[in-house]
Design an enzyme around this catalytic site. Structure first.
Site, mmCIF file in Angstrom:
data_model
loop_
_atom_site.group_PDB
_atom_site.id
_atom_site.type_symbol
_atom_site.label_atom_id
_atom_site.label_comp_id
_atom_site.label_asym_id
_atom_site.label_seq_id
_atom_site.Cartn_x
_atom_site.Cartn_y
_atom_site.Cartn_z
ATOM 1 N N PRO A 130 0.852 -1.031 0.064
ATOM 2 C CA PRO A 130 -0.053 -0.013 -0.036
ATOM 3 C C PRO A 130 0.857 1.202 -0.068
ATOM 4 C CG PRO A 130 -0.651 -1.449 1.513
ATOM 5 C CD PRO A 130 0.790 -1.954 1.020
ATOM 6 N N LEU A 131 0.645 1.981 -0.737
ATOM 7 C CA LEU A 131 1.622 3.338 -1.098
ATOM 8 C C LEU A 131 0.592 4.417 -1.028
ATOM 9 C CD1 LEU A 131 3.606 1.928 -4.079
ATOM 10 C CD2 LEU A 131 4.535 2.328 -1.680
ATOM 11 N N CYS A 140 2.609 2.422 10.295
ATOM 12 C CA CYS A 140 2.943 3.902 9.670
ATOM 13 C C CYS A 140 3.818 5.030 10.606
ATOM 14 C CB CYS A 140 1.459 4.699 9.511
ATOM 15 S SG CYS A 140 1.598 6.432 8.705
ATOM 16 N N LYS A 155 0.138 -5.154 9.664
ATOM 17 C CA LYS A 155 1.387 -4.831 9.233
ATOM 18 C C LYS A 155 1.869 -4.073 10.468
ATOM 19 C CE LYS A 155 3.443 -2.293 5.050
ATOM 20 N NZ LYS A 155 4.283 -1.433 5.657
ATOM 21 N N HIS A 162 7.819 -4.945 8.505
ATOM 22 C CA HIS A 162 8.783 -3.896 7.839
ATOM 23 C C HIS A 162 10.016 -4.111 8.672
ATOM 24 C CE1 HIS A 162 9.458 0.260 5.543
ATOM 25 N NE2 HIS A 162 10.733 -0.305 5.920
ATOM 26 N N ASN A 220 8.933 -7.022 4.362
ATOM 27 C CA ASN A 220 8.963 -5.868 3.828
ATOM 28 C C ASN A 220 10.203 -5.057 3.778
ATOM 29 O OD1 ASN A 220 6.948 -2.738 4.095
ATOM 30 N ND2 ASN A 220 7.835 -3.580 2.257
#
Length: 382
Positions: free
Chosen positions: A45-46, A130, A169, A199, A233
């Site tokens: 997702p960007l 995020c 995530k 990530h 990721n």
């Protein structure tokens, strides 16, 4: 975006909710369809640039799993059209999910219900990684890594209100040298998560320095031991790197197969910035080769995006300006690509910042320019 007054009102409303007395253990997680991401190419997702036309382009180049841009739970509940637009799926997206970010369990549960009822999607992704200040300051994104109980409440509330598989995530941790992912992952299966995406950086790192794939593999082993798929990721930029990240441990290596603290293979590797710089990375992975793409072929890729953009946003003056705006944003990434035929060492690495180099023709030079004026020139050619 939500006005400051509305955000303050929502925060006050949610802060009065009594989650302290909630039964965190809760009911048993619902049975959900199993996600098969094994070995599939997955576009991360960007935010902003990962719009529907761009995802459609990546699918045409071989991407198998896509996910919408991050949407804020509070904005969705307010019915903001711009936020709901982030959840839209193109028919070409074969395996598609939406990513939602929020720090309030009741808001996340209601959003899960809404997207389950209103949208045709395959999974929900909760963004607990995020690093952006405005998100973390509201107790969402990476901030949840500092509040494990709140993270559990958010995940349980989301998974308990939908029959869709839910992916969580996360990052390694909030601060450098304070990794917490390995302590959270063993619990996530009991919270109802269908998979975890990790990530390999902390929130403090943001996107600096290399992603820690040794730690990702260690966490993959832990996830394997509790029956949870783990998606890695960070920094995958070539088909060889993708293969090294996804299949570094031989199937004959019993230590890898057994998982646990010894480590294991990830289910697949998510691709983010590499797709922005060279979206044909999905073709490279599919065909297991580096593609020395010509300047004219690169221009054709840009033309495809513009065509998809005009179809999605409209061909009137407003649609043209919207398409151009997102194109210019994307060109701020594409100029970092170094043509394979010009490399002394292959493959190109994500962290490379090469010196000035001579291109093979004028168009290739224009596409390699880091000048915003040249990006405007390129947009005028399309």
């Amino acid at each position: 975006m939500t006005s400051t007054g509305n955000v303050a009102a929502l925060d006050a409303l949610y802060d009065t909710a009594d989650f302290a007395n909630a039964d965190v253990a809760g009911p048993e997680p619902r049975r959900k369809p199993r996600l098969d991401f094994a070995g599939k190419t997955y576009l991360a997702p960007l935010t902003t640039v990962g719009n529907l036309p761009f995802r459609r382009l990546c699918v045409s180049l071989g991407c198998e799993v896509t996910c919408g841009e991050m949407a804020l739970a509070t904005n969705i509940l307010q019915g903001q059209a711009s936020e709901w637009a982030l959840l839209k799926r193109h028919p070409s997206e074969r395996l598609f999910g939406v990513q939602v970010c929020g720090g309030y369990p009741d808001a996340m549960s209601r959003v899960a219900q809404l997207v389950d009822e209103q949208l045709h999607i395959d999974f929900i992704d909760i963004n607990c990684g995020c690093p952006i200040d405005i998100i973390c300051n509201r107790g969402a994104g990476s901030a949840l890594l500092r509040r494990p109980q709140k993270l559990e409440e958010v995940v349980r509330a989301t998974t308990g209100c939908t029959d869709l598989p839910v992916i969580v995530k996360i990052r390694k941790g909030y601060f450098d040298d304070s990794d917490v992912a390995h302590t959270l992952i063993p619990e996530m299966a009991s919270w109802g998560a269908a998979a975890v995406t990790l990530h390999g950086r902390s929130r403090q790192q943001r996107y600096s320095r290399a992603a820690d794939w040794d730690y990702i593999r260690r966490c993959a082993g832990i996830a394997h031991s509790v029956g949870l798929p783990l998606i890695g990721n960070g920094d995958v930029f070539s088909p060889t790197e993708w293969e090294e990240r996804v299949n570094p441990i031989s199937n004959n290596d019993s230590s890898g197969a057994n998982g646990g603290e010894q480590g294991a293979n990830v289910t697949t590797a998510m691709i983010g910035r590499a797709a922005l710089i060279k979206p044909w990375i999905f073709t490279e992975i599919m065909e297991q080769r580096l593609w020395d793409i010509s300047a004219s072929e690169r221009l054709d890729v840009l033309k495809s995006f513009v065509s998809h953009g005009l179809e999605h946003w409209g061909s009137d003056s407003r649609g043209v300006e919207t398409t151009r705006r997102f194109l210019l944003e994307w060109l701020s990434f594409t100029h970092r690509y170094i043509p394979v035929g010009l490399l002394e060492v292959v493959p190109q690495k994500m962290q490379w910042r090469p010196p000035a180099y001579s291109t093979r023709n004028q168009l290739e030079g224009l596409l390699s320019s880091d000048s915003a004026a040249d990006w405007v020139r390129i947009s005028e050619m399309l």
